[in-house]
Design an enzyme around this catalytic site. Structure first.
Site, mmCIF file in Angstrom:
data_model
loop_
_atom_site.group_PDB
_atom_site.id
_atom_site.type_symbol
_atom_site.label_atom_id
_atom_site.label_comp_id
_atom_site.label_asym_id
_atom_site.label_seq_id
_atom_site.Cartn_x
_atom_site.Cartn_y
_atom_site.Cartn_z
ATOM 1 N N ARG A 1 39.006 69.442 38.658
ATOM 2 C CA ARG A 1 39.656 68.130 38.709
ATOM 3 C C ARG A 1 38.999 67.184 37.725
ATOM 4 O O ARG A 1 37.785 66.988 37.776
ATOM 5 C CB ARG A 1 39.560 67.549 40.113
ATOM 6 C CG ARG A 1 40.203 68.502 41.101
ATOM 7 C CD ARG A 1 40.471 67.872 42.424
ATOM 8 N NE ARG A 1 41.101 68.873 43.268
ATOM 9 C CZ ARG A 1 41.627 68.646 44.441
ATOM 10 N NH1 ARG A 1 41.611 67.415 44.930
ATOM 11 N NH2 ARG A 1 42.187 69.611 45.137
ATOM 12 N N GLU B 1 38.178 64.278 37.506
ATOM 13 C CA GLU B 1 37.907 63.039 38.236
ATOM 14 C C GLU B 1 37.330 62.026 37.255
ATOM 15 O O GLU B 1 36.325 62.299 36.606
ATOM 16 C CB GLU B 1 36.884 63.286 39.353
ATOM 17 C CG GLU B 1 37.262 64.359 40.356
ATOM 18 C CD GLU B 1 38.242 63.858 41.404
ATOM 19 O OE1 GLU B 1 38.637 62.679 41.355
ATOM 20 O OE2 GLU B 1 38.619 64.676 42.275
ATOM 21 N N SER C 1 41.153 68.636 53.779
ATOM 22 C CA SER C 1 42.501 68.119 54.020
ATOM 23 C C SER C 1 43.403 69.295 54.311
ATOM 24 O O SER C 1 43.292 70.329 53.646
ATOM 25 C CB SER C 1 43.056 67.415 52.777
ATOM 26 O OG SER C 1 42.533 66.129 52.642
ATOM 27 N N ARG D 1 30.786 69.631 49.707
ATOM 28 C CA ARG D 1 30.777 68.535 50.686
ATOM 29 C C ARG D 1 30.358 69.039 52.062
ATOM 30 O O ARG D 1 29.647 68.357 52.795
ATOM 31 C CB ARG D 1 32.144 67.867 50.743
ATOM 32 C CG ARG D 1 32.448 67.128 49.447
ATOM 33 C CD ARG D 1 33.519 66.108 49.670
ATOM 34 N NE ARG D 1 33.944 65.511 48.427
ATOM 35 C CZ ARG D 1 35.017 64.740 48.314
ATOM 36 N NH1 ARG D 1 35.770 64.504 49.389
ATOM 37 N NH2 ARG D 1 35.341 64.210 47.152
ATOM 38 N N GLU E 1 35.033 62.824 53.277
ATOM 39 C CA GLU E 1 36.108 63.785 53.568
ATOM 40 C C GLU E 1 35.633 65.198 53.244
ATOM 41 O O GLU E 1 35.211 65.475 52.135
ATOM 42 C CB GLU E 1 37.336 63.439 52.715
ATOM 43 C CG GLU E 1 38.482 64.401 52.937
ATOM 44 C CD GLU E 1 39.620 64.209 51.924
ATOM 45 O OE1 GLU E 1 39.977 63.064 51.610
ATOM 46 O OE2 GLU E 1 40.136 65.243 51.462
ATOM 47 N N ARG F 1 30.223 62.101 45.340
ATOM 48 C CA ARG F 1 30.995 63.073 46.116
ATOM 49 C C ARG F 1 32.090 63.775 45.320
ATOM 50 O O ARG F 1 32.878 64.510 45.892
ATOM 51 C CB ARG F 1 31.582 62.392 47.357
ATOM 52 C CG ARG F 1 32.242 61.057 47.055
ATOM 53 C CD ARG F 1 32.782 60.397 48.291
ATOM 54 N NE ARG F 1 31.711 59.903 49.155
ATOM 55 C CZ ARG F 1 31.928 59.293 50.324
ATOM 56 N NH1 ARG F 1 33.161 59.131 50.763
ATOM 57 N NH2 ARG F 1 30.925 58.844 51.045
ATOM 58 N N HIS F 2 32.145 63.515 44.026
ATOM 59 C CA HIS F 2 33.174 64.162 43.199
ATOM 60 C C HIS F 2 32.562 64.967 42.062
ATOM 61 O O HIS F 2 31.706 64.470 41.340
ATOM 62 C CB HIS F 2 34.125 63.118 42.605
ATOM 63 C CG HIS F 2 35.030 62.492 43.612
ATOM 64 N ND1 HIS F 2 34.735 61.304 44.222
ATOM 65 C CD2 HIS F 2 36.209 62.914 44.134
ATOM 66 C CE1 HIS F 2 35.705 61.007 45.086
ATOM 67 N NE2 HIS F 2 36.608 61.971 45.067
HETATM 68 P P1 ATP Z 1 38.884 62.581 47.765
HETATM 69 O O1 ATP Z 1 39.907 61.688 48.405
HETATM 70 O O2 ATP Z 1 37.575 62.555 48.454
HETATM 71 O O3 ATP Z 1 38.784 62.410 46.278
HETATM 72 P P2 ATP Z 1 40.973 64.534 47.828
HETATM 73 O O4 ATP Z 1 41.722 64.070 49.018
HETATM 74 O O5 ATP Z 1 41.456 64.181 46.472
HETATM 75 O O6 ATP Z 1 39.418 64.094 47.964
HETATM 76 P P3 ATP Z 1 41.890 67.191 48.383
HETATM 77 O O7 ATP Z 1 42.886 67.339 47.304
HETATM 78 O O8 ATP Z 1 42.356 66.849 49.739
HETATM 79 O O9 ATP Z 1 40.783 66.120 47.894
HETATM 80 O O10 ATP Z 1 40.987 68.509 48.369
HETATM 81 C C1 ATP Z 1 40.544 69.173 49.558
HETATM 82 C C2 ATP Z 1 39.029 69.126 49.678
HETATM 83 O O11 ATP Z 1 38.412 69.596 48.486
HETATM 84 C C3 ATP Z 1 38.473 67.719 49.861
HETATM 85 O O12 ATP Z 1 38.520 67.318 51.204
HETATM 86 C C4 ATP Z 1 37.064 67.884 49.354
HETATM 87 O O13 ATP Z 1 36.223 68.448 50.349
HETATM 88 C C5 ATP Z 1 37.206 68.903 48.238
HETATM 89 N N1 ATP Z 1 37.296 68.219 46.941
HETATM 90 C C6 ATP Z 1 38.403 67.715 46.371
HETATM 91 N N2 ATP Z 1 38.130 67.165 45.183
HETATM 92 C C7 ATP Z 1 36.805 67.342 44.981
HETATM 93 C C8 ATP Z 1 35.909 66.999 43.921
HETATM 94 N N3 ATP Z 1 36.333 66.375 42.838
HETATM 95 N N4 ATP Z 1 34.609 67.322 44.060
HETATM 96 C C9 ATP Z 1 34.179 67.964 45.164
HETATM 97 N N5 ATP Z 1 34.967 68.306 46.191
HETATM 98 C C10 ATP Z 1 36.274 68.011 46.107
HETATM 99 MN MN MN Z 2 42.235 65.040 50.742
#
Ligand code: ATP
Ligand code: MN
Length: 434
Positions: free
Chosen positions: A220, A222, A360, A408, A357, A228-229
């Site tokens: 991703r 980000e 999901s 996480r 989080e 946390r990302h």
């Molecule tokens: P956030 O809102 O915290 O950015 P997200 O809702 O975009 O997360 P999801 O698409 O729901 O993330 O991805 C499912 C799971 O994957 C998340 O709950 C998280 O534990 C993990 N995750 C997602 N993006 C990342 C990231 N950039 N770095 C680390 N872990 C991630």
């Molecule tokens: Mn999510």
């Protein structure tokens, strides 16, 4: 001068050295974590993958050449020491080694940016720049050894519950969740992307295997700098046919329980490790509706439909593990199912630890027409999903699933504040190396 390994082999790991071996000849191997010279005695501590070993070289007991070699070793040098085991109450394992032979496989000449025994180092970038030696430090050793037992426990859980392990392509042609955070790459003469999640493939694989899981990288782009990302993370994905999001919530609760149990076991087996995994006995469930009311009552200006900011969750003092379920439909990806009871709400959940989080999940749409209309509503190109949509013409079962971020999860299980310390070589907006 470096010595070749040749036929020299380790006879004992630190963990099996003990006073009953007194007088025996042993060969130990590892890296140097301390050298102290007190007059005519040189104390050297060697670390192997299980722990420290003390080597004591006294004048007249050892040859000058052995004592000189040991005395000039720098931290991190990799060595083999052969010698006799002697009892020593104060040394690790109750023994020390009186050396008669030293092999220096790799002599360090540089001064390392931090000491091998340092417990905390303020600037994480200093550590990440020299990650290979950072990972030799005890606090990180425990995080990653715990990660290893967690992964094994989770795999065993899935395999024991009749899930099939899958591997899906990481080079893909179109975005799963919308294009914003995709990395694009060259794929021969075309543009392609790195997969943000195995979502569409794992859904399709429920058609043939019903219960599937994958533990693999997600990518991703980000844009933000947070603790946390990551740009590359490991996702523990599961997907199951003939169930809904409530069943998946029970399943995730079990996965987190076996992971926490594995860490608790690790703590028991390793003196001095202080990880305190959260309580996994009964994970409470709150609806988005009730939490949004509590947040509004606490005086925050949130509106129904907003994402629940970590600061709001802290304000209403949510702690430990808990689920937030029945999220508003609006921001959810196109494959998430609308609640039969309320068209504004989705059959979805997040698993949280404090304000973080972890996972999901949702019940997925299984009707092709609804998927198409959701894609259009989100301004996404239906044509880009033609392969995926065609799967829904051949008996797609009702299904649900979720993704859990491994780093996480490890943060929650090992009280790690920065996600970069739950991954060997972190990738983020500022870092593409080492
Ligand atoms: P956030 O809102 O915290 O950015 P997200 O809702 O975009 O997360 P999801 O698409 O729901 O993330 O991805 C499912 C799971 O994957 C998340 O709950 C998280 O534990 C993990 N995750 C997602 N993006 C990342 C990231 N950039 N770095 C680390 N872990 C991630
Ligand atoms: Mn999510």
């Amino acid at each position: 001068m470096v010595d070749e390994l040749g036929t020299v082999r380790r006879t004992h790991l630190s963990s099996i050295l003990n006073p009953s071996l007194e007088g025996q000849d042993v060969t130990v191997m590892g890296w140097i974590i301390a050298v102290r010279i007190h007059g005519s005695i040189t104390f050297v501590t060697i670390q192997d993958r299980h722990g420290p070993i003390q080597v004591v070289a006294k004048r007249k007991v050892c040859t000058d050449s052995v004592r000189n070699t040991l005395s000039t070793l720098k931290y991190h040098s990799s060595v083999a020491v052969s010698g006799k085991v002697a009892k020593s109450e104060r040394a690790p394992g109750g023994i020390e080694i009186i050396p008669h032979n030293v092999h220096v496989f790799s002599a360090v000449t540089k001064i390392p940016p931090f000491e091998p025994a340092a417990i905390s180092i303020k600037n994480i970038d200093t550590r990440l720049e020299s990650r290979c030696i950072d990972l030799r430090r005890e606090p990180l050793q425990h995080i990653f050894r715990a990660r290893s037992v967690v992964l094994s426990a989770i795999r065993n859980y899935f395999l024991g519950n009749d899930f099939t392990e899958i591997s899906t392509p990481k080079i893909i042609a179109s975005a799963t969740e919308g294009g914003a955070s995709l990395f694009s790459i060259f794929y021969y003469d075309k543009e392609a992307f790195l997969a943000q999640s195995p979502q569409l493939y794992k859904e399709q694989l429920t058609m043939s295997f019903e219960k599937v899981f994958e533990i693999a990288s997600i990518f991703r782009a980000e844009p933000s700098r947070t603790n946390r990302h990551l740009a590359e993370a490991i996702s523990i994905d599961m997907e199951e046919a003939f169930v809904d999001y409530n069943d998946i919530m029970s399943q995730v609760a079990e996965v987190v329980r076996v992971a926490a149990d594995a860490v608790r076991q690790y703590v028991k087996q390793n003196d001095g490790v202080k990880f305190e995994p959260p309580n996994t006995d009964k994970i409470p469930q709150y609806t988005y509706q009730e939490l949004s009311e509590r947040i509004q009552d606490a005086g925050s200006n949130m509106e129904w439909g907003d994402d629940l900011h970590p600061s709001w969750l802290r304000k209403i003092k949510l702690e430990g593990l808990y689920f937030i379920k029945d999220w508003p439909m609006g921001p959810k990806p196109f494959y998430v199912k609308t609640s039969a009871k309320n068209p504004k709400i989705s059959e979805s959940f997040d698993l949280m630890h404090n304000d973080l989080e972890l996972s999901s999940g949702s019940t997925r749409v299984q009707d092709k027409n609804i998927l198409e209309s959701n894609l259009k509503k989100k301004g996404m190109k239906v044509a880009s999903f033609k392969h995926h949509l065609s799967a829904f013409e051949y008996g797609m079962p009702p299904h649900a699933g979720c993704g859990i971020g491994l780093e996480r999860l490890m943060m929650a299980l090992t009280d790690t504040e920065n996600i970069r310390d739950a991954v060997f070589y972190p990738r983020d907006v500022d870092r593409l190396g080492p």
